[in-house]
Design a protein around this motif. Structure first.
Motif, PDB file in Angstrom:
ATOM      1  N   THR A  48       0.938  -1.172  -0.052  1.00 36.44           N
ATOM      2  CA  THR A  48       0.067  -0.124   0.060  1.00 36.44           C
ATOM      3  C   THR A  48       0.906   1.060  -0.069  1.00 36.44           C
ATOM      4  O   THR A  48       1.429   1.702   1.099  1.00 36.44           O
ATOM      5  CB  THR A  48      -1.109   0.058   1.167  1.00 36.44           C
ATOM      6  N   THR A  80      -4.009  -2.871   7.002  1.00 34.69           N
ATOM      7  CA  THR A  80      -3.606  -2.926   5.745  1.00 34.69           C
ATOM      8  C   THR A  80      -4.450  -3.551   4.918  1.00 34.69           C
ATOM      9  O   THR A  80      -4.683  -3.296   3.659  1.00 34.69           O
ATOM     10  CB  THR A  80      -2.034  -3.312   5.286  1.00 34.69           C
ATOM     11  N   ILE A 124      -7.853  -0.892   4.668  1.00 40.38           N
ATOM     12  CA  ILE A 124      -7.497   0.562   4.614  1.00 40.38           C
ATOM     13  C   ILE A 124      -8.905   1.173   4.367  1.00 40.38           C
ATOM     14  O   ILE A 124      -9.708   1.095   3.792  1.00 40.38           O
ATOM     15  CB  ILE A 124      -6.902   0.857   3.145  1.00 40.38           C
ATOM     16  N   TYR A 143       8.960  -0.094   5.370  1.00 44.74           N
ATOM     17  CA  TYR A 143       8.212   1.114   5.125  1.00 44.74           C
ATOM     18  C   TYR A 143       9.278   2.137   4.425  1.00 44.74           C
ATOM     19  O   TYR A 143      10.526   2.278   4.993  1.00 44.74           O
ATOM     20  CB  TYR A 143       7.679   1.605   6.456  1.00 44.74           C
TER      21      TYR A 143
END
Length: 230
Positions: free
Chosen positions: A136, A169, A172, A150
């Motif tokens: 994402t 996640t 979302i 990340y």
């Protein structure tokens, strides 16, 4: 897999009960009656999980938990006669994955141990062995390997930090109440305070300060889509 569990407990009665139940389930067990001895165990042959009492002679369980967390994300279940909410929160803030108040049911302890091992074990795609990855924007989660990246950097997370981040996640922009998150991350048989959710969110925000993990005031939390958050 024959898991190795380190038990840190100075009460002989609890030692005997916990040892008996763990060995009956097939676990290898190393017993220490002080944190200092447990640290020697850690340096020589690292257990796959710790069962940790808080009130110990010399170094207490909180300090031992903190030392372990400085080196590893190995699961830690804290057991203690201290049942005040502040004690539970402190134990979780220092990196404990679960907290049981004495006296406790040995069967409940075994159930929690199995659940933690199940959540921390790598998951494999039985059909083709392909890696399952959730992406994402800046966040990548390697589900089988239980690794978090990340903005291209890998971050170490505890079992429950991983479980919560994975759940967010997969959902979302959807808001969840603290009660919902307790069930999703800790299981529907968890009877602790929903303050554990706040603490876990706090830990994730500290490790991933730019992650758009938002508070929904008076309700709970949600993970925003990063493009919307920017």
């Amino acid at each position: 897999m024959n898991y190795h569990i380190g038990v840190v407990e100075d009460d002989p009665n609890i030692q005997n009960i916990v040892m008996a139940y763990l060995k009956k389930e097939g676990f290898e067990v190393t017993l220490s009656d002080s944190a200092e001895k447990a640290w020697e165990v850690w340096e020589n042959r690292k257990p796959d999980m710790w069962i940790l009492d808080i009130m110990l002679p010399g170094m207490d369980g909180y300090e031992f938990c903190k030392k372990i967390r400085n080196e590893s994300e190995v699961p830690i279940i804290i057991i203690s006669a201290k049942d005040e909410e502040i004690d539970k929160i402190l134990g979780l803030e220092l990196g404990g994955d679960d907290y049981l108040t004495k006296p406790f049911s040995p069967r409940e302890l075994i159930a929690r141990i199995k659940r933690l091992f199940k959540r921390s074990a790598p998951r494999i795609d039985a059909e083709n062995g392909d890696k399952e990855i959730i992406k994402t924007h800046h966040l990548e989660i390697y589900i089988e390997e239980r690794r978090i990246f990340y903005k291209g950097k890998e971050f170490d997370v505890t079992t429950k930090e991983f479980d919560m981040l994975l759940f967010f996640t997969q959902n979302i922009n959807r808001a969840f109440s603290r009660e919902d998150l307790l069930v999703r991350v800790w299981g529907d048989d968890y009877f602790g305070s929903d303050r554990a959710v706040d603490d876990l969110v706090k830990r994730l925000r500290k490790k991933l300060p730019d992650l758009p993990l938002e508070t929904v005031w008076g309700y709970g939390y949600r993970l925003r889509d990063e493009e919307e958050a920017e």
